[in-house]
Write an enzyme that holds these catalytic residues in place. Sequence first.
Site, PDB file in Angstrom:
ATOM      1  N   LYS A 130      -2.476  -1.953  -3.133  1.00 46.63           N
ATOM      2  CA  LYS A 130      -3.532  -1.110  -2.535  1.00 46.63           C
ATOM      3  C   LYS A 130      -3.144   0.354  -2.693  1.00 46.63           C
ATOM      4  O   LYS A 130      -2.439   0.912  -1.852  1.00 46.63           O
ATOM      5  CB  LYS A 130      -3.722  -1.474  -1.067  1.00 46.63           C
ATOM      6  CG  LYS A 130      -4.720  -0.574  -0.332  1.00 46.63           C
ATOM      7  CD  LYS A 130      -5.177  -1.162   0.980  1.00 46.63           C
ATOM      8  CE  LYS A 130      -6.032  -0.182   1.756  1.00 46.63           C
ATOM      9  NZ  LYS A 130      -6.754  -0.807   2.869  1.00 46.63           N
ATOM     10  N   GLU A 150       0.816  -1.224   0.000  1.00 54.77           N
ATOM     11  CA  GLU A 150       0.000   0.000   0.000  1.00 54.77           C
ATOM     12  C   GLU A 150       0.844   1.266   0.000  1.00 54.77           C
ATOM     13  O   GLU A 150       1.258   1.750   1.052  1.00 54.77           O
ATOM     14  CB  GLU A 150      -0.933   0.019   1.219  1.00 54.77           C
ATOM     15  CG  GLU A 150      -1.792   1.281   1.270  1.00 54.77           C
ATOM     16  CD  GLU A 150      -2.780   1.330   2.436  1.00 54.77           C
ATOM     17  OE1 GLU A 150      -2.788   0.409   3.272  1.00 54.77           O
ATOM     18  OE2 GLU A 150      -3.536   2.300   2.487  1.00 54.77           O
TER      19      GLU A 150
HETATM   20  P1  13P Z   1      -9.364   4.181   4.086  1.00 50.91           P
HETATM   21  O1  13P Z   1     -10.222   3.459   3.070  1.00 50.91           O
HETATM   22  O2  13P Z   1     -10.154   4.805   5.195  1.00 50.91           O
HETATM   23  O3  13P Z   1      -8.388   5.119   3.429  1.00 50.91           O
HETATM   24  O4  13P Z   1      -8.511   3.085   4.839  1.00 50.91           O
HETATM   25  C1  13P Z   1      -7.926   2.084   4.113  1.00 50.91           C
HETATM   26  C2  13P Z   1      -6.672   1.659   4.775  1.00 50.91           C
HETATM   27  O5  13P Z   1      -6.535   0.534   5.146  1.00 50.91           O
HETATM   28  C3  13P Z   1      -5.589   2.657   4.926  1.00 50.91           C
HETATM   29  O6  13P Z   1      -4.412   2.010   5.253  1.00 50.91           O
END
Ligand code: 13P
Length: 339
Positions: free
Chosen positions: A219, A177
Amino acid sequence: MDRDQLTATAAALVAPGKGILAADESSPTIAKRFAGIQVESTADTRRAYRELLFTAREIEAHISGVILFEETLRQASAAGRPFPQLLADRGIIPGIKVDKGAKALAGFPGEKITEGLDGLRERLADYAGLGARFAKWRAVIVIGDHIPTPGSLAANAHALARYAALCQEAGLVPIVEPEVLMDGEHTIERCARVTEQTLAAVFAELAHQRVLLEGMLLKPNMVIPGLGCPQQADPVEVARRTVASFRRVVPAAVPGIVFLSGGQSSQVATANLNAMNALGAHPWELSFSYGRALQEDTLKAWAGQAANVSRAQEIFRRRAYCNGEARYGRYAPAMENPR
Ligand code: 13P
């Protein structure tokens, strides 16, 4: 590395019509969310709230996996079923956030680096023993004057790749991510450029660290204008730009892209995902891994009261359903309100 197992888990997490619930808020973050509904954050209120989410009826039709915070991985339902087991019994794959948060990057004012690599191999073995089958690590990229710098992009990409390799060694699918924040006044074009630079750096490092692309998920943020940008974008523009950027830098071997919501409202996050899937076949599954956009309305409806649990669960189920439809590009705002 068990390639077949990693590939199968990654594919299951992006199965048709399904996506991921991010319920891995750290203790300080969930305390902030609870403060918004005047609920004190204690181990027991956190447990009760997570149980509400995990026991909502029929969510397994739209939710393939749940990302847990370490505390939740070790907690159990009121009836005494460990949460990872409760989820697995419903056909929902338990996952675990393993990073230790984003800290200031020394020498790079305004930029961040995510910590948590030391001892990660041992922690992953522990989490796998508790039933986790995938993991998450979030890197934070800030857009501002003269940032992000190549130095911070390289440091964050390196940490993500080291984390991903350790996960695969332990049999856990890494969710990689790199989040380019939507804070700021930048244009959608700037977001596209920075997102492409970030992802190019991340995939170069993933290759250096020998990460199996078929056994991971990405992500990312969507390509959207900064919150303070006067020129906002509709879902069709977000979808076109996001897909165009990703086609340039995300290898087709990656089975799925599971977007974060990042501060978009629930309905906007759903509409944007829907518009992307409506554009047609893509090299990867395009899905969701939303935190706030899946939980906001549910949290408000619950407000810490046991009497509100079933209504809050219905709201959560509806949100999961709408996002499930967005996986096929067939969401319509009318679906928000059941007849
Ligand atoms: P949000 O969808 O609230 O941005 O959170 C996703 C997430 O796991 C951030 O690390």
